[in-house]
Design an enzyme around this catalytic site. Sequence first.
Site, PDB file in Angstrom:
ATOM      1  N   LYS A 124      -2.260  -6.854   0.011  1.00  0.00           N
ATOM      2  CA  LYS A 124      -3.280  -6.180   0.968  1.00  0.00           C
ATOM      3  C   LYS A 124      -2.908  -4.883   1.285  1.00  0.00           C
ATOM      4  O   LYS A 124      -1.773  -4.486   1.599  1.00  0.00           O
ATOM      5  CB  LYS A 124      -3.603  -6.960   2.301  1.00  0.00           C
ATOM      6  CG  LYS A 124      -4.611  -6.253   3.336  1.00  0.00           C
ATOM      7  CD  LYS A 124      -4.762  -7.273   4.508  1.00  0.00           C
ATOM      8  CE  LYS A 124      -3.785  -6.969   5.663  1.00  0.00           C
ATOM      9  NZ  LYS A 124      -3.975  -5.574   6.031  1.00  0.00           N
TER      10      LYS A 124
ATOM     11  N   ARG B  18       4.921  -6.520   8.529  1.00  0.00           N
ATOM     12  CA  ARG B  18       6.307  -6.273   9.047  1.00  0.00           C
ATOM     13  C   ARG B  18       7.247  -7.524   9.110  1.00  0.00           C
ATOM     14  O   ARG B  18       8.335  -7.059   9.167  1.00  0.00           O
ATOM     15  CB  ARG B  18       5.856  -5.740  10.497  1.00  0.00           C
ATOM     16  CG  ARG B  18       5.301  -4.171  10.323  1.00  0.00           C
ATOM     17  CD  ARG B  18       4.870  -3.597  11.876  1.00  0.00           C
ATOM     18  NE  ARG B  18       3.552  -4.459  12.130  1.00  0.00           N
ATOM     19  CZ  ARG B  18       2.969  -4.210  13.427  1.00  0.00           C
ATOM     20  NH1 ARG B  18       3.728  -3.385  14.113  1.00  0.00           N
ATOM     21  NH2 ARG B  18       2.080  -4.903  13.483  1.00  0.00           N
TER      22      ARG B  18
ATOM     23  N   ARG C   3     -10.378  -2.626   4.328  1.00  0.00           N
ATOM     24  CA  ARG C   3     -11.039  -1.353   4.643  1.00  0.00           C
ATOM     25  C   ARG C   3     -11.844  -1.594   5.946  1.00  0.00           C
ATOM     26  O   ARG C   3     -12.109  -0.651   6.652  1.00  0.00           O
ATOM     27  CB  ARG C   3     -11.994  -0.792   3.404  1.00  0.00           C
ATOM     28  CG  ARG C   3     -12.840   0.168   3.625  1.00  0.00           C
ATOM     29  CD  ARG C   3     -12.091   1.538   4.167  1.00  0.00           C
ATOM     30  NE  ARG C   3     -13.130   2.557   4.243  1.00  0.00           N
ATOM     31  CZ  ARG C   3     -14.067   2.656   5.447  1.00  0.00           C
ATOM     32  NH1 ARG C   3     -13.772   1.821   6.489  1.00  0.00           N
ATOM     33  NH2 ARG C   3     -14.674   3.791   5.584  1.00  0.00           N
ATOM     34  N   LYS C   4     -12.032  -2.655   6.269  1.00  0.00           N
ATOM     35  CA  LYS C   4     -13.017  -2.905   7.480  1.00  0.00           C
ATOM     36  C   LYS C   4     -14.126  -2.212   7.573  1.00  0.00           C
ATOM     37  O   LYS C   4     -14.433  -1.520   8.719  1.00  0.00           O
ATOM     38  CB  LYS C   4     -12.107  -3.014   8.841  1.00  0.00           C
ATOM     39  CG  LYS C   4     -11.172  -3.982   8.779  1.00  0.00           C
ATOM     40  CD  LYS C   4     -10.049  -4.053  10.118  1.00  0.00           C
ATOM     41  CE  LYS C   4      -9.326  -5.082  10.246  1.00  0.00           C
ATOM     42  NZ  LYS C   4      -7.935  -4.740   9.574  1.00  0.00           N
TER      43      LYS C   4
ATOM     44  N   ASN D   4     -26.390   1.557   3.612  1.00  0.00           N
ATOM     45  CA  ASN D   4     -26.408   2.858   2.686  1.00  0.00           C
ATOM     46  C   ASN D   4     -25.006   3.350   2.724  1.00  0.00           C
ATOM     47  O   ASN D   4     -24.485   3.692   1.842  1.00  0.00           O
ATOM     48  CB  ASN D   4     -27.658   3.767   3.004  1.00  0.00           C
ATOM     49  CG  ASN D   4     -27.693   4.969   2.014  1.00  0.00           C
ATOM     50  OD1 ASN D   4     -27.898   4.762   1.191  1.00  0.00           O
ATOM     51  ND2 ASN D   4     -27.167   6.178   2.790  1.00  0.00           N
TER      52      ASN D   4
ATOM     53  N   HIS E  51      -3.733  -0.739   3.026  1.00  0.00           N
ATOM     54  CA  HIS E  51      -4.733   0.083   3.661  1.00  0.00           C
ATOM     55  C   HIS E  51      -4.448   1.543   3.093  1.00  0.00           C
ATOM     56  O   HIS E  51      -3.664   2.194   3.212  1.00  0.00           O
ATOM     57  CB  HIS E  51      -4.036   0.348   5.240  1.00  0.00           C
ATOM     58  CG  HIS E  51      -4.467  -0.770   5.953  1.00  0.00           C
ATOM     59  ND1 HIS E  51      -5.567  -1.091   6.263  1.00  0.00           N
ATOM     60  CD2 HIS E  51      -3.529  -1.686   6.708  1.00  0.00           C
ATOM     61  CE1 HIS E  51      -6.028  -2.204   7.416  1.00  0.00           C
ATOM     62  NE2 HIS E  51      -4.696  -2.459   7.416  1.00  0.00           N
TER      63      HIS E  51
HETATM   64  P1  BMP Z   1       1.731  -7.221  10.536  1.00  0.00           P
HETATM   65  O1  BMP Z   1       1.954  -8.595   9.980  1.00  0.00           O
HETATM   66  O2  BMP Z   1       2.633  -6.090  10.181  1.00  0.00           O
HETATM   67  O3  BMP Z   1       1.562  -7.282  12.033  1.00  0.00           O
HETATM   68  O4  BMP Z   1       0.569  -6.561   9.929  1.00  0.00           O
HETATM   69  C1  BMP Z   1      -0.894  -7.464  10.016  1.00  0.00           C
HETATM   70  C2  BMP Z   1      -1.938  -6.711   9.124  1.00  0.00           C
HETATM   71  O5  BMP Z   1      -3.068  -7.648   9.214  1.00  0.00           O
HETATM   72  C3  BMP Z   1      -2.169  -5.050   9.383  1.00  0.00           C
HETATM   73  O6  BMP Z   1      -2.524  -4.566   8.189  1.00  0.00           O
HETATM   74  C4  BMP Z   1      -3.674  -5.360  10.032  1.00  0.00           C
HETATM   75  O7  BMP Z   1      -4.306  -4.174   9.881  1.00  0.00           O
HETATM   76  C5  BMP Z   1      -4.283  -6.538   9.740  1.00  0.00           C
HETATM   77  N1  BMP Z   1      -5.105  -7.349  10.802  1.00  0.00           N
HETATM   78  C6  BMP Z   1      -4.551  -8.166  11.602  1.00  0.00           C
HETATM   79  O8  BMP Z   1      -3.342  -7.653  11.899  1.00  0.00           O
HETATM   80  N2  BMP Z   1      -5.186  -8.543  12.484  1.00  0.00           N
HETATM   81  C7  BMP Z   1      -6.631  -8.989  12.404  1.00  0.00           C
HETATM   82  O9  BMP Z   1      -7.206  -9.694  13.064  1.00  0.00           O
HETATM   83  C8  BMP Z   1      -7.122  -8.482  11.204  1.00  0.00           C
HETATM   84  C9  BMP Z   1      -6.312  -7.550  10.275  1.00  0.00           C
HETATM   85  O10 BMP Z   1      -6.917  -7.245   9.085  1.00  0.00           O
END
Ligand code: BMP
Length: 274
Positions: free
Chosen positions: A61, A240, A93-94, A100, A63
Amino acid sequence: SRIAAQTYAQRAAKHANPAAKALLETIERKQSNLCVSVDVTDRDEFLDIIDTVGPYACLIKTHVDIIEHFDLSLIERLQELSSAHDFLIFEDRKFADIGNTVALQYSSGVHKIASWSHITNAHPVPGPSIISGLASVGKPLGRGLLLLAEMSTKGSLATGSYTEEAVNMARAHRDFVIGFIAQRRMEAVGTSTDTNNDEDFLILSPGVGLDSKGDAMGQQYRTPKEVVTESGCDVIIVGRGIYGKGGNIDVQSVQKQAERYRNEGWAAYQARIR
Ligand code: BMP
């Protein structure tokens, strides 16, 4: 639920969307339901992490809008790693705008997401037109869309009737919407239309960590067992927990953590289908 008791292979054999089918097949082939979320800003570190965790992941995944000095040569490298290590790509990308606009954001600009990302996601907040907008670009390319039906963060507004309507929206567009970002299975949510008993939404779940309960900015973590065995989700998304804060990554420890989350996620799945 009916789907949660089936194997990834059984589901792959029946799925009509090419991206969902490919993901389920990859999960089965690699015995990994681990998606690694690579949220670092440095190009080299981004690629190093992917090269290290790739063998243990079904899905990477991204960003891409956080990466410094982005250009499409980075995507070429990502695609090489995707072939070498056998994983799919999910740009997180959400999308959240009118049909459009999201069609243009998905196809064009600096990132050209639709041209390389097998799976992407959208907030259901604009209503069904966001799906038709994205489908106009992604469906001819064989892509799949996830709707954010729930979020992992403290105080999330995506609950109750919002989540139910997200699921209803997905049900009306099952050729392109392949599932949800959510914290649990969604079969029992919203108004069921599954008369042929062939609905199969993939549930990809972020907020997964083995050593921490959350961060200082509202993130909340659950274990792979809670997410996959108890809540019936299909894919664990871990960031992380695998590479820490980023910046000077220790390749050996990243590899060890990726292997650990892969093993935990797979054991949790085996416990579920048993
Ligand atoms: P981490 O495991 O480091 O907390 O990262 C979580 C990832 O999942 C991030 O990229 C975040 O944008 C995404 N995310 C989230 O944590 N919770 C959601 O509900 C939706 C997500 O896309």
